[in-house]
Design a protein around this motif. Structure first.
Motif, PDB file in Angstrom:
ATOM      1  N   GLU A  80      40.075  36.866  25.168  1.00  0.00           N
ATOM      2  CA  GLU A  80      39.189  37.159  26.687  1.00  0.00           C
ATOM      3  C   GLU A  80      39.111  35.736  27.152  1.00  0.00           C
ATOM      4  O   GLU A  80      39.044  34.634  26.697  1.00  0.00           O
ATOM      5  N   TRP A  81      38.859  35.888  28.521  1.00  0.00           N
ATOM      6  CA  TRP A  81      38.662  34.636  29.330  1.00  0.00           C
ATOM      7  C   TRP A  81      37.253  34.103  29.025  1.00  0.00           C
ATOM      8  O   TRP A  81      36.092  35.005  28.682  1.00  0.00           O
ATOM      9  N   PRO A  82      36.855  32.837  28.947  1.00  0.00           N
ATOM     10  CA  PRO A  82      37.825  31.771  29.235  1.00  0.00           C
ATOM     11  C   PRO A  82      38.479  31.226  28.329  1.00  0.00           C
ATOM     12  O   PRO A  82      39.229  30.275  28.307  1.00  0.00           O
ATOM     13  N   LYS A  83      38.082  31.734  26.663  1.00  0.00           N
ATOM     14  CA  LYS A  83      38.947  31.421  25.639  1.00  0.00           C
ATOM     15  C   LYS A  83      40.582  31.354  25.925  1.00  0.00           C
ATOM     16  O   LYS A  83      41.321  30.476  25.431  1.00  0.00           O
ATOM     17  N   SER A 122      33.344  42.771  30.811  1.00  0.00           N
ATOM     18  CA  SER A 122      33.350  41.343  30.166  1.00  0.00           C
ATOM     19  C   SER A 122      34.728  41.357  29.436  1.00  0.00           C
ATOM     20  O   SER A 122      35.314  40.036  29.323  1.00  0.00           O
ATOM     21  N   SER A 123      35.357  42.049  29.149  1.00  0.00           N
ATOM     22  CA  SER A 123      36.869  42.034  28.564  1.00  0.00           C
ATOM     23  C   SER A 123      37.892  42.286  29.939  1.00  0.00           C
ATOM     24  O   SER A 123      39.024  42.128  29.701  1.00  0.00           O
ATOM     25  N   VAL A 124      37.276  42.509  31.336  1.00  0.00           N
ATOM     26  CA  VAL A 124      38.194  42.819  32.176  1.00  0.00           C
ATOM     27  C   VAL A 124      38.602  41.392  33.052  1.00  0.00           C
ATOM     28  O   VAL A 124      37.511  40.629  33.435  1.00  0.00           O
ATOM     29  N   GLY A 173      37.209  45.182  50.412  1.00  0.00           N
ATOM     30  CA  GLY A 173      35.809  45.491  49.932  1.00  0.00           C
ATOM     31  C   GLY A 173      35.725  45.829  48.464  1.00  0.00           C
ATOM     32  O   GLY A 173      34.727  45.144  47.762  1.00  0.00           O
ATOM     33  N   PHE A 174      36.574  46.182  47.784  1.00  0.00           N
ATOM     34  CA  PHE A 174      36.517  46.391  46.268  1.00  0.00           C
ATOM     35  C   PHE A 174      36.517  45.185  45.527  1.00  0.00           C
ATOM     36  O   PHE A 174      35.621  44.827  44.703  1.00  0.00           O
ATOM     37  N   ALA A 175      37.383  44.115  45.855  1.00  0.00           N
ATOM     38  CA  ALA A 175      37.362  43.048  45.557  1.00  0.00           C
ATOM     39  C   ALA A 175      36.158  42.183  45.590  1.00  0.00           C
ATOM     40  O   ALA A 175      35.485  41.646  44.840  1.00  0.00           O
ATOM     41  N   ALA A 176      35.703  42.395  47.038  1.00  0.00           N
ATOM     42  CA  ALA A 176      34.406  41.394  47.423  1.00  0.00           C
ATOM     43  C   ALA A 176      33.032  41.899  46.670  1.00  0.00           C
ATOM     44  O   ALA A 176      32.327  41.244  46.285  1.00  0.00           O
ATOM     45  N   ALA A 177      33.210  43.162  46.273  1.00  0.00           N
ATOM     46  CA  ALA A 177      32.081  43.690  45.578  1.00  0.00           C
ATOM     47  C   ALA A 177      31.965  43.442  44.072  1.00  0.00           C
ATOM     48  O   ALA A 177      31.075  43.274  43.446  1.00  0.00           O
ATOM     49  N   LEU A 178      33.186  42.870  43.608  1.00  0.00           N
ATOM     50  CA  LEU A 178      33.095  42.166  42.167  1.00  0.00           C
ATOM     51  C   LEU A 178      32.831  40.828  42.100  1.00  0.00           C
ATOM     52  O   LEU A 178      33.179  40.148  40.868  1.00  0.00           O
ATOM     53  N   LYS A 179      32.557  40.049  43.007  1.00  0.00           N
ATOM     54  CA  LYS A 179      32.392  39.028  43.164  1.00  0.00           C
ATOM     55  C   LYS A 179      31.449  38.147  42.002  1.00  0.00           C
ATOM     56  O   LYS A 179      31.946  36.932  41.441  1.00  0.00           O
ATOM     57  N   GLU A 180      30.528  38.901  41.559  1.00  0.00           N
ATOM     58  CA  GLU A 180      29.794  38.029  40.567  1.00  0.00           C
ATOM     59  C   GLU A 180      30.508  38.196  39.194  1.00  0.00           C
ATOM     60  O   GLU A 180      29.931  37.726  38.227  1.00  0.00           O
ATOM     61  N   LEU A 181      31.456  38.930  38.964  1.00  0.00           N
ATOM     62  CA  LEU A 181      32.025  39.126  37.756  1.00  0.00           C
ATOM     63  C   LEU A 181      33.134  37.998  37.491  1.00  0.00           C
ATOM     64  O   LEU A 181      33.457  37.481  38.682  1.00  0.00           O
ATOM     65  N   LEU A 206      36.159  37.471  37.241  1.00  0.00           N
ATOM     66  CA  LEU A 206      37.448  38.081  37.152  1.00  0.00           C
ATOM     67  C   LEU A 206      38.113  37.822  38.664  1.00  0.00           C
ATOM     68  O   LEU A 206      37.480  37.143  39.267  1.00  0.00           O
ATOM     69  N   TRP A 207      39.439  37.990  38.610  1.00  0.00           N
ATOM     70  CA  TRP A 207      40.190  37.909  39.828  1.00  0.00           C
ATOM     71  C   TRP A 207      40.616  39.198  40.311  1.00  0.00           C
ATOM     72  O   TRP A 207      41.104  39.874  39.352  1.00  0.00           O
ATOM     73  N   VAL A 208      41.119  39.203  41.594  1.00  0.00           N
ATOM     74  CA  VAL A 208      41.635  40.535  41.921  1.00  0.00           C
ATOM     75  C   VAL A 208      42.787  40.409  43.008  1.00  0.00           C
ATOM     76  O   VAL A 208      42.683  39.566  43.734  1.00  0.00           O
TER      77      VAL A 208
END
Length: 835
Positions: free
Chosen positions: A360-363, A681-683, A695-703, A705-707
């Motif tokens: 998992e990221w960031p390891k 946390s594993s995504v 909009g889907f990617a923008a809504a995941l901003k706080e996680l 990850l990247w889209v």
């Protein structure tokens, strides 16, 4: 009626029985009364053994009618008829604890009118039957003539005596009849309960439609979404979700019954439990049904294992060896470009031996499992430059790359110090990293709130892009050859090249002019290749040619640094102009300006041209202004979206954008984060296969990850909007394979994609491509019409994927599935992919 029968017998011997057995009859009367009361209580108890609903009064009444000939006269004679009957009714009405869960569902919100009417009708029916009984009694009495009160009392005593005399004869028969009637009663009661359930279900559905203030609007929106093409895919679902959220707030039980296309957090856990196939203590009905469906789907979709030279690393459009063998030339890296087969493969790519779930990221930025990407050639060639090393069961990335052997973060800071206006993570948000190596530069830019679209050719340096993706860093396999890059014009804030070895200066600067096309006016080209700081003759000549070319392109050399003391490299930074003044003042029109008819946004399979596009000067045209600083640009409506334009979902473009943004925030927050049972946390690596406004990617901003936002080539061209928001993506045709390695993504999201794709190409091949891109244990979330959802569910079940959730409403569906480690045994050889 029974009372009439006994009346006729009583009239024959009234006087004799009264004189000879008054005391004896009193005793018998008491005994019989007690016995019959016990029978009545037993019958009432047996009627409440099976849980019933409000409508079960009718079943109880049918049972009473069947035994009325024996019971009713005695109960009435002892003044118990009314109380017993009322008590029975009260038991059903006042004992909701005995009712099944769905019988009381929604009662706290609003009583279902149909249920009330049903109950009232049953009570009226019961009264009518009692009246009929009384009428029959009256008719029987009239046959014996008029009776005084005294005669009536005598009749009661005679009835008791008559029963006593007949008791022995009918004892066994009565017991047998009671058992038979009880069985019939129970059966009728169950049938009544089933019928009532159906009625209640219908009435519940009708009530929920009428309870919502926005019911009509919701229905209309859902209809337009189903019937429309692009219009309404997201906007109308937004309306449906608003109503469903209101219902969820009213009652969690009601939400479970009514459900949502976007399940909210309130019932998400429940939905997961009820739809997970492998949950503990499944019912036999569910197990059998699932097995039959699996067997059925397996017959429909029989998957095979791909056999190709590339093996577990197979990329169909980049490993078409037959097409590559027939290329007339490889001078412009044509052999690294896309050559897709006419019929995309429908087989599944094998897993590497010893494959494990990725770190998992960031390891993962520092190390990955060796057996997931078992390639050592790059470690052997570049090991001294700290690109990658083999360390036991891991591949480690101790430094960053050739240009920043002692750390990428220092190199990133060094660039910003040389040109402070770069302002990582504020003014500069989206960059293109050309010839990215193992993409450590992009990997460490996350610490500065910057997204890097990294690309490099497949196998130029073995598995470099695959290393990047396994580490959790955005990257695609691509090359600058004969065609434009799959990005719109004027979208990247910075283009970066660290020793990328691209011959920018040849053929009239065709390749550098392609960077000019995708670079935003006022954006920077950061170059730290050896010609910037080495003095060997070849590098000196390249620098001289680059200086002349960039000047002719009107790029300004903002700064050329001396060697950095830590990494021992220098950086040259160029800036693209923000006006056309320089172009117009050139003494020689070389490179030439592109004709007005040339669309800088046209990028899919468009040949490269050695020309430049003018800079937009109209303030209402995209590219004339720099976007707002990050993170404000994420939610800000682009200034060049005009109200006179119609958005994807039918509203004026600015309103369309804002509505889509709000819609996905609700869906992601209420459903995806809490309602899918996904461990976010594993995504890390996510793809939105049909992104629209992002909009889907923008809504995941706080996680963390990247889209990768994909805009399909047959959809409205909204990719520039995605870049304006500080997100990134690319164009693609899902009738072809995506330019990425197998097992690249942790999660794929497809909103009304498959129903559109299957009109143009083989949806089975698209499902196989989804399997290729997704990591084992990765998730796929599909939103589409019910027909397509069912079709996909069968395909993925045949792949042995776990169905985590399915839901449908108003012909729209939601599917969440998880890929397994299963691979088929039967093999299919891909002839064009064999060396």
């Amino acid at each position: 009626m029974a009372s009439g029968k006994y009346s006729r017998i009583d009239n024959s011997n009234n006087n004799n029985r009264r004189s000879t057995s008054s005391s004896y009859c009193s005793t018998v009367t008491i005994v019989v009364f007690v016995g019959l009361c016990l029978v009545g209580i037993w019958m009432m108890t047996s009627s409440s053994v099976v849980p019933v609903q409000n409508g079960d009064d009718s079943a109880a009444q049918e049972k009473k009618n069947e035994v009325k000939d024996q019971v009713q006269p005695v109960i009435n004679e002892n003044n118990g008829g009314g109380s017993s009957n009322n008590g029975n009714t009260a038991q059903f009405e006042d004992n909701p604890g005995d009712l099944p869960e769905d019988a009381t569902k929604g009662d706290s919100v609003s009583p279902v009118k149909d249920d009330g009417n049903t109950q009232e009708n049953q009570e009226n029916l019961e009264e009518n039957k009692v009246d009929e009984s009384k009428k029959d009694d009256g008719q029987s009495d009239s046959e014996g003539g008029e009776k005084t009160n005294e005669e009536s009392n005598e009749k009661s005593e005679e009835n008791s005596e008559e029963k006593k005399s007949d008791n022995e004869e009918s004892n066994e028969k009565s017991e047998s009849d009671e058992n038979e009637k009880k069985s019939e009663s129970d059966e009728n009661e169950k049938k009544s309960e089933s019928d009532e359930n159906e009625k209640k279900s219908d009435s519940d559905e009708n009530e929920k439609k009428s309870d919502s203030d926005d019911g009509e609007k919701k229905s209309d929106e859902s209809s337009s979404e189903t019937n429309g093409e692009d219009k309404g895919d997201g906007q109308t679902e937004e309306k449906a979700e608003e109503n469903d959220t209101k219902e969820s707030e009213k009652s969690s039980d009601e939400s479970k019954d009514d459900g949502q296309v976007f399940p909210s957090g309130a019932q998400s856990e429940l939905l997961n439990e009820t739809t997970t196939q492998n949950g503990s203590f499944s019912t036999q009905a569910a197990e059998s049904k699932n097995e039959k469906e699996t067997q059925s789907s397996s017959k429909l979709y029989s998957w095979k294992l791909c056999n190709s030279t590339a093996g577990p690393d197979y990329i169909p459009c980049l490993d078409n060896l037959e097409a590559i063998r027939h290329l007339p030339s490889t001078k412009h890296y044509e052999h690294r470009e896309r050559h897709c087969p006419e019929e995309p493969p429908t087989c599944l790519v094998p897993l590497p031996e010893g494959y494990k779930r990725p770190i998992e990221w960031p390891k993962s930025r520092e190390k990955i499992w060796y057996y997931n990407v078992p390639h050592t050639k790059l470690a052997e060639i570049k090991g001294h430059q700290n690109w990658v090393k083999v360390t036991g069961e891991y591949l480690t990335f101790p430094g960053g790359g050739t240009q920043f052997k002692h750390g990428a973060l220092h190199y990133i800071d060094f660039i910003e110090e040389s040109v402070p206006d770069i302002a990582w993570g504020k003014r500069s948000r989206v960059i293109l990293d050309v010839g990215c190596g193992v993409a450590s530069f992009g990997g460490f830019l996350f610490d500065r709130n910057v997204l890097a679209m990294s690309f490099a050719p497949k196998d130029e340096h073995e598995a470099q892009v695959q290393f990047a993706l396994e580490r959790g860093i955005p990257a695609v396999s691509a090359v600058m050859g004969t065609k434009r890059l799959p990005y719109p014009g004027r979208v990247f804030d910075i283009v970066h090249c660290a020793r990328c070895r691209v011959p920018w200066h040849i053929e009239g600067g065709k390749l550098l002019l392609e960077l000019n096309r995708v670079l935003r006016p006022g954006g920077y080209f950061v170059w730290s290749a050896t010609p910037v700081y080495q003095k060997i003759p070849e590098d000196v000549e390249i620098w001289k040619a680059m200086a002349e070319l960039t000047k002719a392109m009107c790029w300004e050399l903002v700064n050329k640094t001396s060697k950095d003391a830590v990494n021992n490299v220098a950086v040259a930074t160029f800036r693209k102009p923000t006006s056309n003044e320089c172009y117009e003042q050139r003494s020689q029109q070389e490179p030439p300006l592109c004709p007005e008819s040339d669309d800088p946004n046209a990028a899919w399979n468009v040949p490269l041209q050695a020309c430049m596009h003018k800079v937009p000067v109209d303030e209402s045209v995209r590219g004339s202004q720099w976007p707002a600083q990050w993170p404000a640009r994420l939610d800000k409506t682009p200034y060049w979206l005009l109200s006179s334009q119609v958005g994807v979902y039918g509203k004026p473009a600015p309103e369309d954008f804002e509505a889509d943004n709000k819609h996905w925030k609700r869906v992601v927050t209420n459903s995806y984060i809490n309602g899918m049972g996904i461990n976010w946390s594993s995504v890390r690596n996510v793809m939105d296969m049909r992104a629209v406004y992002g909009g889907f990617a923008a809504a995941l901003k706080e996680l963390n990850l990247w889209v990768m936002n994909v805009v399909t080539i047959d959809s409205p061209d909204t990719l520039p909007i995605i870049y304006e928001r500080g997100l990134f993506g690319m164009y693609h045709d899902w009738c072809e394979s995506f330019s990425t390695y197998p097992r690249s993504y942790d999660l794929l999201h497809a909103d009304h994609l498959f129903s559109k794709v299957k009109k143009r190409c083989n949806i089975v091949a698209v499902a196989a491509e989804v399997d290729r891109m997704l990591r084992p244990e990765g998730k796929l979330i599909v939103r589409d019409n019910v027909e397509t959802i069912n079709e996909l569910e069968s395909m993925f079940k045949a792949m042995q994927w776990e169905v985590r959730m399915t839901y449908s409403k108003d012909m729209e569906g939601l599917l969440c599935v998880q890929k397994s480690m299963w691979r088929p045994k039967e093999v299919e050889t891909i002839k064009y992919a064999i060396a």
